[in-house]
Motif scaffolding. Structure first.
Motif, PDB file in Angstrom:
ATOM      1  N   ALA A 277      16.561 -16.521  11.394  1.00 43.34           N
ATOM      2  CA  ALA A 277      15.348 -17.347  11.425  1.00 43.34           C
ATOM      3  C   ALA A 277      15.585 -18.619  12.236  1.00 43.34           C
ATOM      4  O   ALA A 277      14.697 -19.061  12.974  1.00 43.34           O
ATOM      5  CB  ALA A 277      14.920 -17.706  10.002  1.00 43.34           C
ATOM      6  N   VAL A 278      16.772 -19.194  12.117  1.00 36.02           N
ATOM      7  CA  VAL A 278      17.102 -20.416  12.857  1.00 36.02           C
ATOM      8  C   VAL A 278      16.996 -20.180  14.361  1.00 36.02           C
ATOM      9  O   VAL A 278      16.390 -20.972  15.094  1.00 36.02           O
ATOM     10  CB  VAL A 278      18.518 -20.918  12.479  1.00 36.02           C
ATOM     11  N   ILE A 279      17.567 -19.087  14.834  1.00 35.83           N
ATOM     12  CA  ILE A 279      17.545 -18.816  16.272  1.00 35.83           C
ATOM     13  C   ILE A 279      16.129 -18.500  16.740  1.00 35.83           C
ATOM     14  O   ILE A 279      15.658 -19.049  17.744  1.00 35.83           O
ATOM     15  CB  ILE A 279      18.524 -17.686  16.641  1.00 35.83           C
ATOM     16  N   TYR A 280      15.433 -17.636  16.010  1.00 36.79           N
ATOM     17  CA  TYR A 280      14.062 -17.306  16.417  1.00 36.79           C
ATOM     18  C   TYR A 280      13.157 -18.536  16.371  1.00 36.79           C
ATOM     19  O   TYR A 280      12.286 -18.717  17.234  1.00 36.79           O
ATOM     20  CB  TYR A 280      13.488 -16.183  15.562  1.00 36.79           C
ATOM     21  N   GLY A 281      13.372 -19.393  15.384  1.00 37.27           N
ATOM     22  CA  GLY A 281      12.592 -20.635  15.323  1.00 37.27           C
ATOM     23  C   GLY A 281      12.854 -21.509  16.538  1.00 37.27           C
ATOM     24  O   GLY A 281      11.926 -22.059  17.132  1.00 37.27           O
ATOM     25  N   GLY A 282      14.115 -21.629  16.923  1.00 39.20           N
ATOM     26  CA  GLY A 282      14.467 -22.410  18.105  1.00 39.20           C
ATOM     27  C   GLY A 282      13.868 -21.843  19.374  1.00 39.20           C
ATOM     28  O   GLY A 282      13.535 -22.577  20.304  1.00 39.20           O
ATOM     29  N   LEU A 283      13.726 -20.528  19.414  1.00 35.53           N
ATOM     30  CA  LEU A 283      13.126 -19.867  20.580  1.00 35.53           C
ATOM     31  C   LEU A 283      11.601 -19.985  20.594  1.00 35.53           C
ATOM     32  O   LEU A 283      10.955 -19.611  21.567  1.00 35.53           O
ATOM     33  CB  LEU A 283      13.515 -18.385  20.606  1.00 35.53           C
ATOM     34  N   GLY A 284      11.046 -20.465  19.480  1.00 32.52           N
ATOM     35  CA  GLY A 284       9.590 -20.580  19.398  1.00 32.52           C
ATOM     36  C   GLY A 284       8.906 -19.277  19.025  1.00 32.52           C
ATOM     37  O   GLY A 284       7.694 -19.159  19.139  1.00 32.52           O
TER      38      GLY A 284
ATOM     39  N   ARG B 198       8.756 -13.843  14.273  1.00 31.68           N
ATOM     40  CA  ARG B 198      10.074 -13.393  13.815  1.00 31.68           C
ATOM     41  C   ARG B 198      10.749 -14.446  12.943  1.00 31.68           C
ATOM     42  O   ARG B 198      11.431 -14.098  11.968  1.00 31.68           O
ATOM     43  CB  ARG B 198      10.964 -13.042  14.999  1.00 31.68           C
ATOM     44  N   ALA B 199      10.581 -15.708  13.280  1.00 30.73           N
ATOM     45  CA  ALA B 199      11.174 -16.764  12.447  1.00 30.73           C
ATOM     46  C   ALA B 199      10.630 -16.671  11.025  1.00 30.73           C
ATOM     47  O   ALA B 199      11.392 -16.736  10.054  1.00 30.73           O
ATOM     48  CB  ALA B 199      10.896 -18.140  13.047  1.00 30.73           C
ATOM     49  N   MET B 200       9.317 -16.494  10.886  1.00 33.85           N
ATOM     50  CA  MET B 200       8.722 -16.396   9.550  1.00 33.85           C
ATOM     51  C   MET B 200       9.166 -15.130   8.825  1.00 33.85           C
ATOM     52  O   MET B 200       9.425 -15.161   7.625  1.00 33.85           O
ATOM     53  CB  MET B 200       7.192 -16.455   9.619  1.00 33.85           C
ATOM     54  N   GLU B 201       9.284 -14.022   9.548  1.00 34.25           N
ATOM     55  CA  GLU B 201       9.763 -12.781   8.916  1.00 34.25           C
ATOM     56  C   GLU B 201      11.132 -13.003   8.279  1.00 34.25           C
ATOM     57  O   GLU B 201      11.370 -12.609   7.135  1.00 34.25           O
ATOM     58  CB  GLU B 201       9.862 -11.657   9.945  1.00 34.25           C
ATOM     59  N   TRP B 202      12.048 -13.613   9.049  1.00 34.23           N
ATOM     60  CA  TRP B 202      13.399 -13.831   8.536  1.00 34.23           C
ATOM     61  C   TRP B 202      13.428 -14.907   7.461  1.00 34.23           C
ATOM     62  O   TRP B 202      14.199 -14.803   6.502  1.00 34.23           O
ATOM     63  CB  TRP B 202      14.357 -14.134   9.677  1.00 34.23           C
ATOM     64  N   LEU B 203      12.576 -15.932   7.579  1.00 31.90           N
ATOM     65  CA  LEU B 203      12.506 -16.948   6.523  1.00 31.90           C
ATOM     66  C   LEU B 203      12.002 -16.343   5.220  1.00 31.90           C
ATOM     67  O   LEU B 203      12.490 -16.680   4.139  1.00 31.90           O
ATOM     68  CB  LEU B 203      11.605 -18.109   6.937  1.00 31.90           C
ATOM     69  N   GLU B 204      11.019 -15.458   5.316  1.00 32.97           N
ATOM     70  CA  GLU B 204      10.505 -14.815   4.103  1.00 32.97           C
ATOM     71  C   GLU B 204      11.572 -13.945   3.434  1.00 32.97           C
ATOM     72  O   GLU B 204      11.673 -13.906   2.209  1.00 32.97           O
ATOM     73  CB  GLU B 204       9.237 -14.022   4.419  1.00 32.97           C
ATOM     74  N   LYS B 205      12.395 -13.276   4.243  1.00 35.46           N
ATOM     75  CA  LYS B 205      13.515 -12.505   3.673  1.00 35.46           C
ATOM     76  C   LYS B 205      14.502 -13.440   2.989  1.00 35.46           C
ATOM     77  O   LYS B 205      15.000 -13.146   1.888  1.00 35.46           O
ATOM     78  CB  LYS B 205      14.212 -11.681   4.753  1.00 35.46           C
ATOM     79  N   ALA B 206      14.786 -14.574   3.638  1.00 38.91           N
ATOM     80  CA  ALA B 206      15.700 -15.553   3.043  1.00 38.91           C
ATOM     81  C   ALA B 206      15.114 -16.102   1.740  1.00 38.91           C
ATOM     82  O   ALA B 206      15.830 -16.286   0.747  1.00 38.91           O
ATOM     83  CB  ALA B 206      15.977 -16.687   4.026  1.00 38.91           C
ATOM     84  N   TYR B 207      13.812 -16.337   1.720  1.00 40.04           N
ATOM     85  CA  TYR B 207      13.130 -16.830   0.529  1.00 40.04           C
ATOM     86  C   TYR B 207      13.218 -15.807  -0.600  1.00 40.04           C
ATOM     87  O   TYR B 207      13.519 -16.145  -1.742  1.00 40.04           O
ATOM     88  CB  TYR B 207      11.674 -17.145   0.877  1.00 40.04           C
ATOM     89  N   ASP B 208      12.962 -14.536  -0.258  1.00 35.16           N
ATOM     90  CA  ASP B 208      13.040 -13.469  -1.259  1.00 35.16           C
ATOM     91  C   ASP B 208      14.443 -13.352  -1.852  1.00 35.16           C
ATOM     92  O   ASP B 208      14.606 -13.026  -3.024  1.00 35.16           O
ATOM     93  CB  ASP B 208      12.617 -12.124  -0.660  1.00 35.16           C
TER      94      ASP B 208
END
Length: 163
Positions: free
Chosen positions: A99-106, A110-120
């Motif tokens: 999520a960090v890398i995808y967020g940095g890429l804008g 994908r950033a939200m997909e990975w953040l939601e997995k991290a949240y879960d």
């Protein structure tokens, strides 16, 4: 240094000083900030490469990917996502790292997909959600804001976008 000498540049032929012409103060600050951000990014990439070589830590790899993304090195950032994906076949890799890398890429989706997995997964790294510059672009996204509220982080100060 002599203040009188600092106010101009000597020409080779005459040795006389001509005044320095600097950009106006309105233009110098953005230029300086931009130059400083570039220098900081170059230093960060070098330091993170060294740290990654010494540790092999996926969290460090994610921060290196973020530094590359913020520097505009999209290909390098995506290579690191690929390496994290490969490592995840052998051992646990927190979704937060991708999520960090995808967020940095804008790449908000994908950033939200990975953040939601991290949240879960209740990832401890979510404590960096508002501090990391990786997620500045997600502010105002309903899912991101709901996640911040769900973590009880509304009152925390957020990372600021460079001027």
């Amino acid at each position: 240094t002599n203040p009188a000498r600092a106010t101009g540049v000597a020409t080779k032929r005459s040795g006389q000083r001509t005044p320095l012409k600097l950009p106006s103060s309105q233009n110098i600050t953005p230029l300086a900030c931009s130059a400083l951000a570039s220098i900081v990014t170059i230093v960060a990439v070098a330091a993170l490469k060294r740290a990654l070589a010494l540790s092999g830590n996926p969290r460090v790899m994610a921060e290196l990917g973020l530094a590359h993304a913020l520097a505009g090195n999209r290909g390098e950032a995506l290579k690191l996502v690929g390496q994290l994906n490969e490592q995840s076949k052998q051992r646990y890799i927190s979704p937060f790292n991708r999520a960090v890398i995808y967020g940095g890429l804008g790449d908000k989706r994908r950033a939200m997909e990975w953040l939601e997995k991290a949240y879960d997964e209740r990832s401890v790294s979510l404590n960096l959600l508002k501090l990391s510059p990786a997620f500045i672009s997600l502010r105002g996204d309903a899912r991101f804001d709901a996640m911040v509220r769900g973590l009880g982080m509304e009152a925390f100060r957020s990372a600021q976008r460079p001027q």
